[in-house]
Motif scaffolding. Structure first.
Motif, PDB file in Angstrom:
ATOM      1  N   ILE A  99       0.854  -1.190   0.000  1.00  0.00           N
ATOM      2  CA  ILE A  99       0.000   0.000   0.000  1.00  0.00           C
ATOM      3  C   ILE A  99       0.892   1.243   0.000  1.00  0.00           C
ATOM      4  O   ILE A  99       2.005   1.230   0.517  1.00  0.00           O
ATOM      5  CB  ILE A  99      -0.965   0.038   1.210  1.00  0.00           C
ATOM      6  N   GLY A 100       0.387   2.302  -0.628  1.00  0.00           N
ATOM      7  CA  GLY A 100       1.132   3.548  -0.653  1.00  0.00           C
ATOM      8  C   GLY A 100       2.157   3.650  -1.766  1.00  0.00           C
ATOM      9  O   GLY A 100       2.936   4.601  -1.806  1.00  0.00           O
ATOM     10  N   ASP A 101       2.180   2.689  -2.681  1.00  0.00           N
ATOM     11  CA  ASP A 101       3.140   2.753  -3.788  1.00  0.00           C
ATOM     12  C   ASP A 101       2.938   4.000  -4.632  1.00  0.00           C
ATOM     13  O   ASP A 101       3.864   4.461  -5.280  1.00  0.00           O
ATOM     14  CB  ASP A 101       3.003   1.525  -4.693  1.00  0.00           C
ATOM     15  N   GLY A 102       1.709   4.519  -4.630  1.00  0.00           N
ATOM     16  CA  GLY A 102       1.492   5.779  -5.333  1.00  0.00           C
ATOM     17  C   GLY A 102       0.423   5.691  -6.389  1.00  0.00           C
ATOM     18  O   GLY A 102      -0.259   4.676  -6.536  1.00  0.00           O
ATOM     19  N   LYS A 103       0.280   6.780  -7.097  1.00  0.00           N
ATOM     20  CA  LYS A 103      -0.762   6.890  -8.098  1.00  0.00           C
ATOM     21  C   LYS A 103      -0.258   7.742  -9.240  1.00  0.00           C
ATOM     22  O   LYS A 103       0.546   8.651  -9.037  1.00  0.00           O
ATOM     23  CB  LYS A 103      -1.997   7.527  -7.463  1.00  0.00           C
ATOM     24  N   ILE A 104      -0.776   7.447 -10.430  1.00  0.00           N
ATOM     25  CA  ILE A 104      -0.391   8.224 -11.621  1.00  0.00           C
ATOM     26  C   ILE A 104      -1.651   8.842 -12.198  1.00  0.00           C
ATOM     27  O   ILE A 104      -2.642   8.141 -12.435  1.00  0.00           O
ATOM     28  CB  ILE A 104       0.298   7.323 -12.671  1.00  0.00           C
ATOM     29  N   PHE A 105      -1.604  10.147 -12.413  1.00  0.00           N
ATOM     30  CA  PHE A 105      -2.710  10.870 -13.038  1.00  0.00           C
ATOM     31  C   PHE A 105      -2.256  11.310 -14.430  1.00  0.00           C
ATOM     32  O   PHE A 105      -1.125  11.781 -14.587  1.00  0.00           O
ATOM     33  CB  PHE A 105      -3.092  12.102 -12.216  1.00  0.00           C
ATOM     34  N   ILE A 106      -3.127  11.160 -15.415  1.00  0.00           N
ATOM     35  CA  ILE A 106      -2.806  11.588 -16.783  1.00  0.00           C
ATOM     36  C   ILE A 106      -3.782  12.687 -17.177  1.00  0.00           C
ATOM     37  O   ILE A 106      -4.994  12.461 -17.221  1.00  0.00           O
ATOM     38  CB  ILE A 106      -2.869  10.416 -17.768  1.00  0.00           C
ATOM     39  N   LEU A 107      -3.233  13.860 -17.428  1.00  0.00           N
ATOM     40  CA  LEU A 107      -4.045  15.043 -17.738  1.00  0.00           C
ATOM     41  C   LEU A 107      -3.832  15.444 -19.192  1.00  0.00           C
ATOM     42  O   LEU A 107      -2.698  15.397 -19.696  1.00  0.00           O
ATOM     43  CB  LEU A 107      -3.637  16.223 -16.861  1.00  0.00           C
ATOM     44  N   ASP A 108      -4.890  15.888 -19.836  1.00  0.00           N
ATOM     45  CA  ASP A 108      -4.732  16.484 -21.161  1.00  0.00           C
ATOM     46  C   ASP A 108      -3.926  17.777 -21.021  1.00  0.00           C
ATOM     47  O   ASP A 108      -4.125  18.541 -20.071  1.00  0.00           O
ATOM     48  CB  ASP A 108      -6.094  16.793 -21.772  1.00  0.00           C
ATOM     49  N   LEU A 109      -3.021  17.978 -21.961  1.00  0.00           N
ATOM     50  CA  LEU A 109      -2.158  19.177 -21.928  1.00  0.00           C
ATOM     51  C   LEU A 109      -2.335  19.929 -23.250  1.00  0.00           C
ATOM     52  O   LEU A 109      -1.819  19.505 -24.282  1.00  0.00           O
ATOM     53  CB  LEU A 109      -0.702  18.749 -21.729  1.00  0.00           C
ATOM     54  N   PRO A 110      -3.082  21.019 -23.253  1.00  0.00           N
ATOM     55  CA  PRO A 110      -3.391  21.696 -24.514  1.00  0.00           C
ATOM     56  C   PRO A 110      -2.186  22.391 -25.170  1.00  0.00           C
ATOM     57  O   PRO A 110      -2.147  22.489 -26.392  1.00  0.00           O
ATOM     58  CB  PRO A 110      -4.446  22.742 -24.128  1.00  0.00           C
ATOM     59  N   GLU A 111      -1.242  22.879 -24.397  1.00  0.00           N
ATOM     60  CA  GLU A 111      -0.178  23.652 -25.032  1.00  0.00           C
ATOM     61  C   GLU A 111       1.092  23.600 -24.199  1.00  0.00           C
ATOM     62  O   GLU A 111       1.058  23.387 -22.974  1.00  0.00           O
ATOM     63  CB  GLU A 111      -0.643  25.111 -25.208  1.00  0.00           C
ATOM     64  N   CYS A 112       2.214  23.799 -24.908  1.00  0.00           N
ATOM     65  CA  CYS A 112       3.529  23.887 -24.274  1.00  0.00           C
ATOM     66  C   CYS A 112       4.330  24.891 -25.092  1.00  0.00           C
ATOM     67  O   CYS A 112       4.287  24.846 -26.331  1.00  0.00           O
ATOM     68  CB  CYS A 112       4.191  22.507 -24.289  1.00  0.00           C
ATOM     69  N   ILE A 113       5.023  25.785 -24.443  1.00  0.00           N
ATOM     70  CA  ILE A 113       5.790  26.823 -25.148  1.00  0.00           C
ATOM     71  C   ILE A 113       7.201  26.856 -24.588  1.00  0.00           C
ATOM     72  O   ILE A 113       7.381  26.972 -23.370  1.00  0.00           O
ATOM     73  CB  ILE A 113       5.126  28.208 -24.956  1.00  0.00           C
ATOM     74  N   ARG A 114       8.201  26.715 -25.487  1.00  0.00           N
ATOM     75  CA  ARG A 114       9.596  26.881 -25.042  1.00  0.00           C
ATOM     76  C   ARG A 114       9.892  28.376 -25.105  1.00  0.00           C
ATOM     77  O   ARG A 114       9.872  28.982 -26.188  1.00  0.00           O
ATOM     78  CB  ARG A 114      10.540  26.077 -25.926  1.00  0.00           C
ATOM     79  N   ILE A 115      10.154  28.941 -23.950  1.00  0.00           N
ATOM     80  CA  ILE A 115      10.268  30.407 -23.851  1.00  0.00           C
ATOM     81  C   ILE A 115      11.399  30.934 -24.729  1.00  0.00           C
ATOM     82  O   ILE A 115      11.244  31.946 -25.419  1.00  0.00           O
ATOM     83  CB  ILE A 115      10.462  30.824 -22.374  1.00  0.00           C
ATOM     84  N   ARG A 116      12.532  30.227 -24.765  1.00  0.00           N
ATOM     85  CA  ARG A 116      13.705  30.739 -25.508  1.00  0.00           C
ATOM     86  C   ARG A 116      13.422  30.908 -26.987  1.00  0.00           C
ATOM     87  O   ARG A 116      13.834  31.896 -27.604  1.00  0.00           O
ATOM     88  CB  ARG A 116      14.879  29.759 -25.298  1.00  0.00           C
ATOM     89  N   THR A 117      12.719  29.963 -27.588  1.00  0.00           N
ATOM     90  CA  THR A 117      12.565  29.962 -29.053  1.00  0.00           C
ATOM     91  C   THR A 117      11.158  30.320 -29.509  1.00  0.00           C
ATOM     92  O   THR A 117      10.944  30.590 -30.687  1.00  0.00           O
ATOM     93  CB  THR A 117      12.872  28.554 -29.604  1.00  0.00           C
ATOM     94  N   GLY A 118      10.214  30.248 -28.613  1.00  0.00           N
ATOM     95  CA  GLY A 118       8.823  30.462 -29.001  1.00  0.00           C
ATOM     96  C   GLY A 118       8.170  29.240 -29.619  1.00  0.00           C
ATOM     97  O   GLY A 118       7.006  29.296 -30.018  1.00  0.00           O
ATOM     98  N   GLU A 119       8.927  28.126 -29.726  1.00  0.00           N
ATOM     99  CA  GLU A 119       8.323  26.890 -30.258  1.00  0.00           C
ATOM    100  C   GLU A 119       7.136  26.488 -29.400  1.00  0.00           C
ATOM    101  O   GLU A 119       7.136  26.716 -28.189  1.00  0.00           O
ATOM    102  CB  GLU A 119       9.345  25.736 -30.219  1.00  0.00           C
TER     103      GLU A 119
END
Ligand SMILES: Nc1ncnc2c1ncn2[C@@H]1O[C@H](COP(=O)(O)OP(=O)(O)OP(=O)(O)O)[C@@H](O)[C@H]1O
Ligand SMILES: [Mg+2]
Length: 113
Positions: free
Chosen positions: A86-106
């Motif tokens: 018990i207590g090994d943990g849990k994994i949650f999977i969330l939809d991720l609409p966007e990701c932006i690399r600040i340095r390049t704007g990608e």
């Protein structure tokens, strides 16, 4: 894209890190956290009447991935964190609409990978 959030036992962090590395997953955020699950922070052996919850030290591991890496990431975290107790943990999977690399704007999968 998905954001995979795993709550794990702190002492399993080195194993989870290694399993992710072995699966060629190198980007992550790790935070100390407090939490409890269905035992409300007590052990399975506890037999008293529970009037409160007990917050236990946990480690939160976050990995943002493209779709192809979702299952390999889940498999690696599971491999590293699992003891069968018990207590090994849990994994949650969330939809991720966007990701932006600040340095390049990608954006999107270019920025995440
Ligand atoms: N439904 C939930 N919502 C938010 N956090 C949760 C939830 N379930 C578990 N967690 C987080 O995950 C941590 C680990 O949970 P844990 O492995 O004890 O889950 P469990 O459902 O009690 O399973 P087990 O019976 O194997 O212990 C908790 O301490 C808490 O931080
Ligand atoms: Mg539990």
């Amino acid at each position: 894209m998905k954001l995979i959030v795993a709550m794990i036992q702190p002492h399993k962090l080195p194993d989870v890190k290694q399993a992710l590395f072995d699966a060629e997953i190198y980007k992550m955020t790790v935070t100390n956290a407090l939490g409890c699950g269905q035992q409300r922070g007590f052990t399975e052996a506890y037999r008293g009447v529970i009037h409160t919850i007990n917050l236990l030290k946990k480690v939160r591991v976050e990995v943002a991935v493209n779709e192809a890496s979702v299952e390999p990431t889940v498999a690696a975290i599971t491999k590293g964190a699992r003891t069968g107790n018990i207590g090994d943990g849990k994994i949650f999977i969330l939809d991720l609409p966007e990701c932006i690399r600040i340095r390049t704007g990608e954006r999107g999968s270019e920025a995440i990978g």
